[in-house]
Design an enzyme around this catalytic site. Structure first.
Site, PDB file in Angstrom:
ATOM      1  N   LYS A   1      72.841 -32.142  27.767  1.00  0.00           N
ATOM      2  CA  LYS A   1      72.823 -32.738  29.107  1.00  0.00           C
ATOM      3  C   LYS A   1      71.503 -32.454  29.839  1.00  0.00           C
ATOM      4  CE  LYS A   1      77.882 -32.723  29.617  1.00  0.00           C
ATOM      5  NZ  LYS A   1      79.032 -32.330  30.471  1.00  0.00           N
TER       6      LYS A   1
ATOM      7  N   TYR B   1      81.675 -42.387  30.667  1.00  0.00           N
ATOM      8  CA  TYR B   1      82.659 -41.528  31.341  1.00  0.00           C
ATOM      9  C   TYR B   1      83.760 -42.340  32.036  1.00  0.00           C
ATOM     10  CZ  TYR B   1      80.168 -37.110  30.539  1.00  0.00           C
ATOM     11  OH  TYR B   1      79.602 -35.994  29.965  1.00  0.00           O
TER      12      TYR B   1
ATOM     13  N   GLU C   1      82.714 -42.822  20.732  1.00  0.00           N
ATOM     14  CA  GLU C   1      81.496 -42.342  21.399  1.00  0.00           C
ATOM     15  C   GLU C   1      80.274 -42.510  20.502  1.00  0.00           C
ATOM     16  OE1 GLU C   1      83.923 -39.120  24.185  1.00  0.00           O
ATOM     17  OE2 GLU C   1      82.486 -38.358  22.726  1.00  0.00           O
TER      18      GLU C   1
HETATM   19  P1  RTP Z   1      82.604 -32.992  28.128  1.00  0.00           P
HETATM   20  O1  RTP Z   1      83.511 -34.186  28.209  1.00  0.00           O
HETATM   21  O2  RTP Z   1      81.310 -33.168  28.893  1.00  0.00           O
HETATM   22  O3  RTP Z   1      82.379 -32.527  26.715  1.00  0.00           O
HETATM   23  O4  RTP Z   1      83.312 -31.752  28.828  1.00  0.00           O
HETATM   24  P2  RTP Z   1      84.832 -31.333  28.843  1.00  0.00           P
HETATM   25  O5  RTP Z   1      85.619 -32.176  27.882  1.00  0.00           O
HETATM   26  O6  RTP Z   1      84.846 -29.851  28.659  1.00  0.00           O
HETATM   27  O7  RTP Z   1      85.228 -31.668  30.332  1.00  0.00           O
HETATM   28  P3  RTP Z   1      85.883 -32.998  30.975  1.00  0.00           P
HETATM   29  O8  RTP Z   1      87.139 -32.574  31.647  1.00  0.00           O
HETATM   30  O9  RTP Z   1      85.927 -34.099  29.969  1.00  0.00           O
HETATM   31  O10 RTP Z   1      84.835 -33.351  32.114  1.00  0.00           O
HETATM   32  C1  RTP Z   1      83.665 -34.075  31.790  1.00  0.00           C
HETATM   33  C2  RTP Z   1      82.486 -33.454  32.497  1.00  0.00           C
HETATM   34  O11 RTP Z   1      82.610 -33.662  33.902  1.00  0.00           O
HETATM   35  C3  RTP Z   1      82.012 -32.563  34.598  1.00  0.00           C
HETATM   36  N1  RTP Z   1      83.021 -31.941  35.447  1.00  0.00           N
HETATM   37  N2  RTP Z   1      82.800 -31.640  36.694  1.00  0.00           N
HETATM   38  N3  RTP Z   1      83.077 -30.746  39.356  1.00  0.00           N
HETATM   39  C4  RTP Z   1      84.102 -30.618  38.529  1.00  0.00           C
HETATM   40  O12 RTP Z   1      85.142 -30.118  38.838  1.00  0.00           O
HETATM   41  C5  RTP Z   1      83.922 -31.093  37.170  1.00  0.00           C
HETATM   42  N4  RTP Z   1      84.846 -31.060  36.211  1.00  0.00           N
HETATM   43  C6  RTP Z   1      84.265 -31.600  35.134  1.00  0.00           C
HETATM   44  C7  RTP Z   1      81.485 -31.604  33.537  1.00  0.00           C
HETATM   45  O13 RTP Z   1      80.107 -31.932  33.275  1.00  0.00           O
HETATM   46  C8  RTP Z   1      82.348 -31.943  32.353  1.00  0.00           C
HETATM   47  O14 RTP Z   1      81.748 -31.532  31.157  1.00  0.00           O
END
Ligand code: RTP
Ligand code: MG
Length: 140
Positions: A11, A51, A128
């Site tokens: 990122k 996203y 993806e």
């Molecule tokens: P990723 O998709 O990026 O691999 O990460 P992940 O599965 O661990 O997390 P996900 O729930 O899919 O969330 C995607 C990305 O959104 C951002 N995020 N921000 N501000 C917040 O509360 C929040 N929660 C998630 C993070 O960049 C996350 O990786």
């Protein structure tokens, strides 16, 4: 165990701090081969499309802004159990909750600027990968 492919993004917080080599070293030391890789500046439309599953979430707008705030490195990782292996190496979304030694514990700045994306299912990995790569760009 099956040889799988998963999709990964380094990122903007990682490219900005010159961490692409350090993170790639973690993948390669742990049996994941980088079989496709390109550094790009995502457009707003690409980030929104990627996203789209999160479009109703409160953080969607900020997430898209962050993902277009600088270059990213798009990758296909290949190896045994690659999808789950990569999720283990990444650690929890929030670096404060990520296990010691994981990429996010070591490198991430915040829950949003968390250095890496990795697919969370094999089905999503396929979708993806094909969102960003042609089959001819993946060289195993
Ligand atoms: P990723 O998709 O990026 O691999 O990460 P992940 O599965 O661990 O997390 P996900 O729930 O899919 O969330 C995607 C990305 O959104 C951002 N995020 N921000 N501000 C917040 O509360 C929040 N929660 C998630 C993070 O960049 C996350 O990786
Ligand atoms: Mg996710």
């Amino acid at each position: 165990m099956a040889i799988e492919r998963t999709f990964s993004i380094l990122k903007p917080d990682a490219t900005r701090r010159n961490l692409t080599g350090a993170i790639n070293a973690v993948f390669e030391k742990n049996g994941l081969s980088i079989v496709a890789q390109k550094r790009v500046q995502l457009t707003q439309a690409q980030a929104e499309g990627f996203y789209a599953v999160h479009k109703e979430r409160s953080f969607f707008g900020e997430l898209v802004s962050f993902m277009i705030s600088g270059p990213v490195v798009l990758q296909v990782l290949q190896g045994e159990n690659a999808m789950a292996r990569n999720r283990e190496l990444m650690g929890a979304t929030d670096p404060k909750k990520a296990d010691a030694g994981t990429i996010r514990a070591e490198f991430a700045e915040s829950i949003e600027a968390n250095s890496v994306h990795g697919s969370d299912s094999l089905e999503n990995a396929k979708t993806e990968i094909s969102y960003f790569f042609a089959e001819t760009e993946i060289v195993a």
